[in-house]
Design a protein around this motif. Structure first.
Motif, PDB file in Angstrom:
ATOM      1  N   PHE A  19       2.811  -8.878 -10.464  1.00 24.78           N
ATOM      2  CA  PHE A  19       2.916  -9.132 -11.902  1.00 24.78           C
ATOM      3  C   PHE A  19       1.677  -9.925 -12.314  1.00 24.78           C
ATOM      4  CE2 PHE A  19       7.318  -8.560 -10.614  1.00 24.78           C
ATOM      5  CZ  PHE A  19       7.849  -7.782 -11.646  1.00 24.78           C
ATOM      6  N   HIS A  20       0.972  -9.433 -13.309  1.00 26.38           N
ATOM      7  CA  HIS A  20      -0.264 -10.105 -13.706  1.00 26.38           C
ATOM      8  C   HIS A  20      -0.471  -9.966 -15.201  1.00 26.38           C
ATOM      9  CE1 HIS A  20      -2.753  -6.439 -14.399  1.00 26.38           C
ATOM     10  NE2 HIS A  20      -1.853  -5.909 -13.580  1.00 26.38           N
ATOM     11  N   ARG A  38      -0.930   0.420   1.822  1.00 33.45           N
ATOM     12  CA  ARG A  38       0.415   0.050   1.389  1.00 33.45           C
ATOM     13  C   ARG A  38       0.760   0.694   0.042  1.00 33.45           C
ATOM     14  NH1 ARG A  38       3.299  -4.525   3.062  1.00 33.45           N
ATOM     15  NH2 ARG A  38       2.491  -5.532   4.922  1.00 33.45           N
ATOM     16  N   HIS A  39       2.056   0.937  -0.139  1.00 35.47           N
ATOM     17  CA  HIS A  39       2.548   1.373  -1.447  1.00 35.47           C
ATOM     18  C   HIS A  39       2.703   0.126  -2.308  1.00 35.47           C
ATOM     19  CE1 HIS A  39       6.107   3.030  -3.991  1.00 35.47           C
ATOM     20  NE2 HIS A  39       4.952   3.164  -4.616  1.00 35.47           N
ATOM     21  N   TRP A  40       1.871   0.006  -3.342  1.00 31.16           N
ATOM     22  CA  TRP A  40       1.910  -1.191  -4.157  1.00 31.16           C
ATOM     23  C   TRP A  40       1.833  -0.820  -5.630  1.00 31.16           C
ATOM     24  CZ3 TRP A  40      -1.979  -3.667  -7.210  1.00 31.16           C
ATOM     25  CH2 TRP A  40      -3.173  -2.961  -7.302  1.00 31.16           C
ATOM     26  N   LYS A  41       2.219  -1.774  -6.451  1.00 30.99           N
ATOM     27  CA  LYS A  41       2.264  -1.517  -7.893  1.00 30.99           C
ATOM     28  C   LYS A  41       1.810  -2.776  -8.622  1.00 30.99           C
ATOM     29  CE  LYS A  41       5.828   0.661  -9.432  1.00 30.99           C
ATOM     30  NZ  LYS A  41       7.217   0.978  -9.840  1.00 30.99           N
ATOM     31  N   ALA A  42       0.971  -2.598  -9.642  1.00 28.74           N
ATOM     32  CA  ALA A  42       0.546  -3.700 -10.502  1.00 28.74           C
ATOM     33  C   ALA A  42       1.252  -3.564 -11.850  1.00 28.74           C
ATOM     34  CB  ALA A  42      -0.969  -3.678 -10.685  1.00 28.74           C
ATOM     35  N   ILE A  43       1.902  -4.620 -12.284  1.00 26.83           N
ATOM     36  CA  ILE A  43       2.643  -4.611 -13.546  1.00 26.83           C
ATOM     37  C   ILE A  43       2.015  -5.635 -14.479  1.00 26.83           C
ATOM     38  CG2 ILE A  43       4.875  -4.990 -14.646  1.00 26.83           C
ATOM     39  CD1 ILE A  43       6.149  -4.159 -11.972  1.00 26.83           C
ATOM     40  N   GLU A  44       1.426  -5.134 -15.548  1.00 21.19           N
ATOM     41  CA  GLU A  44       0.742  -6.013 -16.495  1.00 21.19           C
ATOM     42  C   GLU A  44       1.742  -6.606 -17.475  1.00 21.19           C
ATOM     43  OE1 GLU A  44      -2.295  -5.109 -20.033  1.00 21.19           O
ATOM     44  OE2 GLU A  44      -3.169  -4.797 -18.030  1.00 21.19           O
TER      45      GLU A  44
END
Length: 234
Positions: A19-20, A38-44
């Motif tokens: 979370f950013h 890696r399976h990663w996700k960025a959530i703005e």
């Protein structure tokens, strides 16, 4: 408005969830995550709307941390950048191995295309057979991915077998028709992949797939052009 259960579900939606804010400096964490495979996700989390501010307030209440970024690993809150870097093994040979294996996989395409130009026309059959195998392989990747996504849509399974069917049909046709069908299949499949949600495939894999698709399509078309003056022998 996002309640706590939805926020927790979002935090566990990938191996690593970051979370950013729009101005957060991730200090290269995003690049290292990409390289790790890696399976990663960025959530703005922008603060421009009341919904975003409410979501951030719930996140602060859930984690006890008042600043961004906030990072979750396997659904568990680990802290900010420093804490995440201490817990995440972000280096490894997997992406490098995938790249080398992918590029080595282009060698039979190259050999087949050159063989049609400088050897007998029947070598186009070898090129077509290899193209059909690889087209089936890239479709099967998505079958495996869909099996590991609890909420995978049925369309993901349906679509994943399409490349194999296209490859099979191409092998049943004369090489002068089958080779461009295989090339079109690779292009169409890459377009389909590009339209999938960003968390389905890592960015490094998307870039690799684009390069490999260009190589495969180029070889198939080179072989096809070699057949044009030799249609009587193909």
């Amino acid at each position: 408005m996002t309640d706590d259960s939805e926020l927790r579900k979002l935090a566990g939606s990938a191996d690593v969830v970051v979370f950013h804010s729009p101005v957060t400096d991730l200090g290269g964490l995003d690049e290292r995550l990409e390289q790790s495979g890696r399976h990663w996700k960025a959530i703005e989390m922008g603060m421009g709307s009341s919904e975003s501010r409410e979501q951030f307030a719930r996140l602060k209440a859930m984690t006890g941390r008042s600043t961004l970024p906030q990072i979750f690993v396997n659904g568990r809150f680990v802290g900010g950048l420093r804490q995440a870097e201490a817990q995440l093994p972000l280096t490894g040979p997997y992406p490098s191995a995938a790249g080398w294996m992918g590029y080595l996989g282009l060698l039979p395409f190259l050999a087949g295309a050159l063989g049609v130009w400088f050897g007998p026309a029947w070598l186009a059959g070898w090129l077509a057979a290899y193209g059909a195998v690889i087209l089936s392989f890239v479709g099967a990747i998505h079958w495996g991915l869909a099996m590991h996504r609890p909420a995978a849509a049925p369309e993901a399974f349906y679509a994943s077998v399409t490349p194999a069917l296209v490859g099979w049909v191409a092998l049943l046709l004369p090489r002068l028709i089958g080779l461009p069908i295989l090339a079109a299949g690779f292009i169409a499949w890459r377009i389909w992949e590009h339209r999938q949600p960003g968390d389905v495939l890592p960015r490094w894999f998307r870039r690799l797939r684009t390069v490999l698709t260009i190589g495969a399509v180029s070889a198939l078309l080179i072989g096809w052009f070699a057949l044009l003056p030799l249609t009587g022998r193909a």
